[in-house]
Design a protein around this motif. Structure first.
Motif, PDB file in Angstrom:
ATOM      1  N   THR A  11      -7.017   3.278  -5.945  1.00  0.00           N
ATOM      2  CA  THR A  11      -6.045   3.394  -4.843  1.00  0.00           C
ATOM      3  C   THR A  11      -6.653   3.031  -3.494  1.00  0.00           C
ATOM      4  OG1 THR A  11      -6.551   5.713  -4.299  1.00  0.00           O
ATOM      5  CG2 THR A  11      -4.893   5.325  -6.032  1.00  0.00           C
ATOM      6  N   HIS A  40      -2.621   9.566 -10.175  1.00  0.00           N
ATOM      7  CA  HIS A  40      -2.513   8.372  -9.337  1.00  0.00           C
ATOM      8  C   HIS A  40      -1.738   7.322 -10.120  1.00  0.00           C
ATOM      9  CE1 HIS A  40      -5.548  10.146  -6.743  1.00  0.00           C
ATOM     10  NE2 HIS A  40      -6.234  10.416  -7.840  1.00  0.00           N
ATOM     11  N   GLY A  42      -0.084   3.341 -10.068  1.00  0.00           N
ATOM     12  CA  GLY A  42      -0.189   2.045  -9.435  1.00  0.00           C
ATOM     13  C   GLY A  42       0.843   1.080  -9.974  1.00  0.00           C
ATOM     14  N   VAL A  52       0.794   1.934  -4.631  1.00  0.00           N
ATOM     15  CA  VAL A  52       0.141   3.156  -5.111  1.00  0.00           C
ATOM     16  C   VAL A  52       0.877   4.387  -4.597  1.00  0.00           C
ATOM     17  CG1 VAL A  52      -2.169   2.145  -5.305  1.00  0.00           C
ATOM     18  CG2 VAL A  52      -1.499   3.240  -3.170  1.00  0.00           C
ATOM     19  N   SER A  54      -0.065   8.838  -4.977  1.00  0.00           N
ATOM     20  CA  SER A  54      -0.849   9.899  -5.594  1.00  0.00           C
ATOM     21  C   SER A  54      -0.046  11.191  -5.535  1.00  0.00           C
ATOM     22  CB  SER A  54      -2.184  10.065  -4.874  1.00  0.00           C
ATOM     23  OG  SER A  54      -2.949   8.882  -5.001  1.00  0.00           O
TER      24      SER A  54
END
Length: 149
Positions: A11, A40, A42, A52, A54
């Motif tokens: 990330t 995480h 993506g 991205v 999180s």
């Protein structure tokens, strides 16, 4: 375009490019990135990470919930904006939080991203505040128990 789990390290480059452009890469490493409950996600386009987000199991004193999750470090490569990629990443994060028992999800949204989150069903939970070195933000939240129903 595939949305999948990625590592915290995966990330950093996009966080740096979009969220902290004039800061060292080390400023893009967040507390909790390596926790076992952190996830995480993506968006991968031909092997390149172009989006991205999180997700942290984390409470906030102004957000009521039994099992709250925080969104942080959400970024989309500028050339991929406006294609629904951010909404897809957010939906994946919300789905994960719900599957893990999360009942509310929250974030500190940048001023310029506020309308995006509102369109995704998030509600304002604070007045504008400033995060030093980053800029104006709003606390936002979405009740996932309502989404689940």
């Amino acid at each position: 375009m595939e949305i999948c789990d990625i590592s915290a390290a995966d990330t950093l480059t996009l966080r740096n490019e979009v969220l902290r452009p004039n800061q060292p890469l080390s400023a893009c490493k967040f507390a909790g990135d390596d926790d076992t409950q952190t996830r995480h996600l993506g968006a991968i386009n031909h092997g390149e990470v172009v989006g991205v987000v999180s997700l942290y199991r984390n409470a906030h004193p102004q957000v009521a919930g039994r099992d709250p999750y925080q969104i942080r470090g959400m970024a989309t490569k500028p050339s991929f904006r406006g294609q629904g990629l951010g909404a897809r990443l957010l939906q994946h994060a919300e789905s994960y939080a719900m599957s893990a028992g999360g009942d509310i999800i929250w974030a500190n949204a940048r001023h310029q991203a506020l309308q995006f989150y509102i369109r995704q069903g998030y509600k304002l939970a604070s007045d504008e505040f400033v995060i030093d070195g980053i800029g104006p933000h709003f606390l936002i939240a979405k009740d996932l128990s309502f989404v689940r129903a």
